[in-house]
Design a protein around this motif. Sequence first.
Motif, PDB file in Angstrom:
ATOM      1  N   ALA A  26      -3.028  -6.937   6.553  1.00 32.37           N
ATOM      2  CA  ALA A  26      -3.734  -7.662   5.493  1.00 32.37           C
ATOM      3  C   ALA A  26      -3.702  -9.145   5.815  1.00 32.37           C
ATOM      4  O   ALA A  26      -2.776  -9.643   6.464  1.00 32.37           O
ATOM      5  CB  ALA A  26      -3.093  -7.394   4.133  1.00 32.37           C
ATOM      6  N   CYS A  60      -0.133 -13.091   2.822  1.00 31.33           N
ATOM      7  CA  CYS A  60      -0.562 -11.805   2.263  1.00 31.33           C
ATOM      8  C   CYS A  60       0.072 -10.674   3.059  1.00 31.33           C
ATOM      9  O   CYS A  60       0.115 -10.708   4.290  1.00 31.33           O
ATOM     10  CB  CYS A  60      -2.088 -11.694   2.304  1.00 31.33           C
ATOM     11  SG  CYS A  60      -2.739 -10.146   1.649  1.00 31.33           S
ATOM     12  N   SER A  61       0.594  -9.678   2.355  1.00 30.44           N
ATOM     13  CA  SER A  61       1.195  -8.511   2.995  1.00 30.44           C
ATOM     14  C   SER A  61       0.914  -7.280   2.136  1.00 30.44           C
ATOM     15  O   SER A  61       0.442  -7.392   0.998  1.00 30.44           O
ATOM     16  CB  SER A  61       2.710  -8.696   3.174  1.00 30.44           C
ATOM     17  OG  SER A  61       3.333  -8.926   1.918  1.00 30.44           O
ATOM     18  N   VAL A  62       1.205  -6.105   2.699  1.00 28.17           N
ATOM     19  CA  VAL A  62       0.969  -4.834   2.008  1.00 28.17           C
ATOM     20  C   VAL A  62       2.300  -4.258   1.554  1.00 28.17           C
ATOM     21  O   VAL A  62       3.242  -4.140   2.349  1.00 28.17           O
ATOM     22  CB  VAL A  62       0.232  -3.831   2.917  1.00 28.17           C
ATOM     23  CG1 VAL A  62       0.041  -2.496   2.202  1.00 28.17           C
ATOM     24  CG2 VAL A  62      -1.110  -4.403   3.350  1.00 28.17           C
ATOM     25  N   ASN A  86      -0.288  -1.736  -2.337  1.00 29.88           N
ATOM     26  CA  ASN A  86      -0.727  -2.926  -3.064  1.00 29.88           C
ATOM     27  C   ASN A  86      -0.599  -4.142  -2.167  1.00 29.88           C
ATOM     28  O   ASN A  86       0.206  -4.160  -1.227  1.00 29.88           O
ATOM     29  CB  ASN A  86       0.113  -3.138  -4.318  1.00 29.88           C
ATOM     30  CG  ASN A  86      -0.127  -2.072  -5.377  1.00 29.88           C
ATOM     31  OD1 ASN A  86      -1.052  -2.158  -6.168  1.00 29.88           O
ATOM     32  ND2 ASN A  86       0.728  -1.055  -5.376  1.00 29.88           N
ATOM     33  N   LEU A  87      -1.365  -5.163  -2.508  1.00 29.66           N
ATOM     34  CA  LEU A  87      -1.293  -6.424  -1.787  1.00 29.66           C
ATOM     35  C   LEU A  87      -0.311  -7.362  -2.489  1.00 29.66           C
ATOM     36  O   LEU A  87      -0.331  -7.504  -3.711  1.00 29.66           O
ATOM     37  CB  LEU A  87      -2.665  -7.090  -1.720  1.00 29.66           C
ATOM     38  CG  LEU A  87      -3.754  -6.346  -0.933  1.00 29.66           C
ATOM     39  CD1 LEU A  87      -5.076  -7.080  -1.045  1.00 29.66           C
ATOM     40  CD2 LEU A  87      -3.348  -6.177   0.519  1.00 29.66           C
ATOM     41  N   ILE A  89       0.581 -11.257  -2.552  1.00 29.98           N
ATOM     42  CA  ILE A  89      -0.020 -12.531  -2.148  1.00 29.98           C
ATOM     43  C   ILE A  89       0.818 -13.678  -2.697  1.00 29.98           C
ATOM     44  O   ILE A  89       1.184 -13.687  -3.872  1.00 29.98           O
ATOM     45  CB  ILE A  89      -1.473 -12.647  -2.655  1.00 29.98           C
ATOM     46  CG1 ILE A  89      -2.326 -11.522  -2.069  1.00 29.98           C
ATOM     47  CG2 ILE A  89      -2.074 -14.005  -2.284  1.00 29.98           C
ATOM     48  CD1 ILE A  89      -3.760 -11.528  -2.552  1.00 29.98           C
ATOM     49  N   VAL A 116     -10.249 -11.608   1.695  1.00 34.02           N
ATOM     50  CA  VAL A 116      -9.083 -10.770   1.950  1.00 34.02           C
ATOM     51  C   VAL A 116      -9.477  -9.677   2.941  1.00 34.02           C
ATOM     52  O   VAL A 116     -10.547  -9.077   2.844  1.00 34.02           O
ATOM     53  CB  VAL A 116      -8.520 -10.167   0.641  1.00 34.02           C
ATOM     54  CG1 VAL A 116      -9.553  -9.291  -0.056  1.00 34.02           C
ATOM     55  CG2 VAL A 116      -7.235  -9.388   0.898  1.00 34.02           C
ATOM     56  N   ALA A 118      -8.273  -6.206   4.059  1.00 30.23           N
ATOM     57  CA  ALA A 118      -7.382  -5.142   3.577  1.00 30.23           C
ATOM     58  C   ALA A 118      -8.154  -3.837   3.467  1.00 30.23           C
ATOM     59  O   ALA A 118      -9.396  -3.817   3.534  1.00 30.23           O
ATOM     60  CB  ALA A 118      -6.782  -5.512   2.220  1.00 30.23           C
ATOM     61  N   ALA A 122      -5.979  -0.619  -1.035  1.00 25.80           N
ATOM     62  CA  ALA A 122      -5.133  -1.769  -1.328  1.00 25.80           C
ATOM     63  C   ALA A 122      -5.902  -2.824  -2.117  1.00 25.80           C
ATOM     64  O   ALA A 122      -5.347  -3.473  -3.016  1.00 25.80           O
ATOM     65  CB  ALA A 122      -4.598  -2.367  -0.034  1.00 25.80           C
ATOM     66  N   SER A 126      -5.232  -4.061  -6.285  1.00 19.03           N
ATOM     67  CA  SER A 126      -4.728  -5.443  -6.360  1.00 19.03           C
ATOM     68  C   SER A 126      -5.753  -6.404  -6.946  1.00 19.03           C
ATOM     69  O   SER A 126      -5.686  -7.607  -6.694  1.00 19.03           O
ATOM     70  CB  SER A 126      -4.332  -5.922  -4.952  1.00 19.03           C
ATOM     71  OG  SER A 126      -3.489  -5.002  -4.308  1.00 19.03           O
ATOM     72  N   HIS A 155     -14.367  -9.326   0.354  1.00 15.78           N
ATOM     73  CA  HIS A 155     -13.464  -8.292   0.866  1.00 15.78           C
ATOM     74  C   HIS A 155     -14.014  -7.776   2.195  1.00 15.78           C
ATOM     75  O   HIS A 155     -15.155  -7.302   2.269  1.00 15.78           O
ATOM     76  CB  HIS A 155     -13.346  -7.141  -0.136  1.00 15.78           C
ATOM     77  CG  HIS A 155     -12.543  -5.992   0.371  1.00 15.78           C
ATOM     78  ND1 HIS A 155     -12.811  -4.681   0.031  1.00 15.78           N
ATOM     79  CD2 HIS A 155     -11.464  -5.953   1.209  1.00 15.78           C
ATOM     80  CE1 HIS A 155     -11.941  -3.887   0.629  1.00 15.78           C
ATOM     81  NE2 HIS A 155     -11.123  -4.642   1.348  1.00 15.78           N
TER      82      HIS A 155
END
Length: 488
Positions: A26, A60-62, A86-87, A89, A116, A118, A122, A126, A155
């Motif tokens: 992400a 940003c991570s998952v 989920n993300l 942030i 984003v 992703a 996800a 989010s 997105h």
Amino acid sequence: MVKAVVGEESQLQLAEDRLSRSSEPAQVGLVIGKLNSALDRGFVFDLVPTPQNDAGQPACSVLEPAKDNKKKGSKSKSQTSDSSSNLVIDKDWVAEHARQVSRMMVGGIKVVGIYVWASESAFKNSTMVLCQTVKGVAEAASTLEDDLDERLLIHICYSPRRWTCRNCTLSSNITSSSLRPCDFKMGRVLTSLQTFKCLYNFDLRLPIYQEKTSKSETLVDVLYNGISNYVKELRGAKAVIDGNLVVNDEACTTEGLHEVELLLPFMKDMYIEACSQKDVVGVVNFTGSLCSFSFLNSKEPISQAFADIKDDIIRSLRSRLDIICDEADEDPGPIDNGIKEAGNDLASEKPVSQLVLHSLRKNCNLSLPRRVFVPWLAGTYICDYLQPSETLEVLKDHCVELMSMEAPNDASKILEPEEEAIRVSTRSFWDVVLPYCSTSSSTQEKNMEITGKENSQKTSKSPSLYFIAAVIILLLSVLVGFVFVRKS
């Protein structure tokens, strides 16, 4: 409301290739472009990834489901599209990135949202955090002439690969209805931009008031208030573009660089008006010359370029003050940004943002950062601000860190049209008034002296005139009497 968005095909394709080669599940970043309420259209110029935060963590991570935590390290990108992912942030960091990037924008180029990278699941799980991030970015990168309560959320889905764009309403309460889909397509946007340039001179004299019970005004407070008041006056300005007065909303059809000159209406002198007030103790002189660029889409009227120029002028002045305040906050000790105050230790103890002006006893001088311009995309420019002691190496670091771009190695390509720094100086009210009073007093004394001499001369001459008149009358009387005696 923006209903259709056109993105620069060349830049967005480069962004997609960069993301597809990365191993990140992400990524979040800023959307650079322009939104036009009159056309109900948006234009996307480029995508700028948000760098890692101070702790070295991605913005940003998952977040995987708890049951899969043990296997998280072995998951591939395709496996992260679990329906429960989920993300996560770092909203504050993304907003801070937007705040600093917005300083580097010129007229007609702004931070208009976020993107984003992703998976579909996800993203859907989010939407709330994404809307909150969009709102934080909008507040951090707010503009003067911004009458839109919306931003873009793009997105980029990697499984399956597709682009979607949504319009995010900046309401006080973020709900699922805050996101609305809008048409998105790629095309050629940058090559059709028109370039406008303005060299603007200004001279503001702002009053310093006595200490008030609620708050003591600092130098930066006075400057911010002065700029805010100046916004109203600048809105009434007229524009002369290439020697022609702008009177309608016709489109600009000519190529090349367009020179803009601002014509301000006659205004009341705040300095003279302030001198008549009893609670004024000093004056801040805010003067200089700044350069502004604006870039106009071929579908926009020429009046929009004028509005963007005015917006850019105010944002440029505010950005310079923000930079000084940021440096003072980072270094709470004494700083030297060109401040000089003879005979007063107050300036050596506090940074400029904390100088309380009504307590100053001597004059204070300050040089604001100068603006330089860096070539960006397809003949456009972005800018940066350098302190008198900073070199172009600082500019290159900012381009790499904030814009993910390499600054040109050839210094001749970097524009430095502001030859002299914008200056701020403070003067005690009595330093301004006393010379005038002294001049007036000396003039009055001279007038009184002249009047006194004239009166003394008149006084000395009056008795002699009376004596001569009396003698003449006496002689006439004797002569008349003698004539009558002879006749008798």
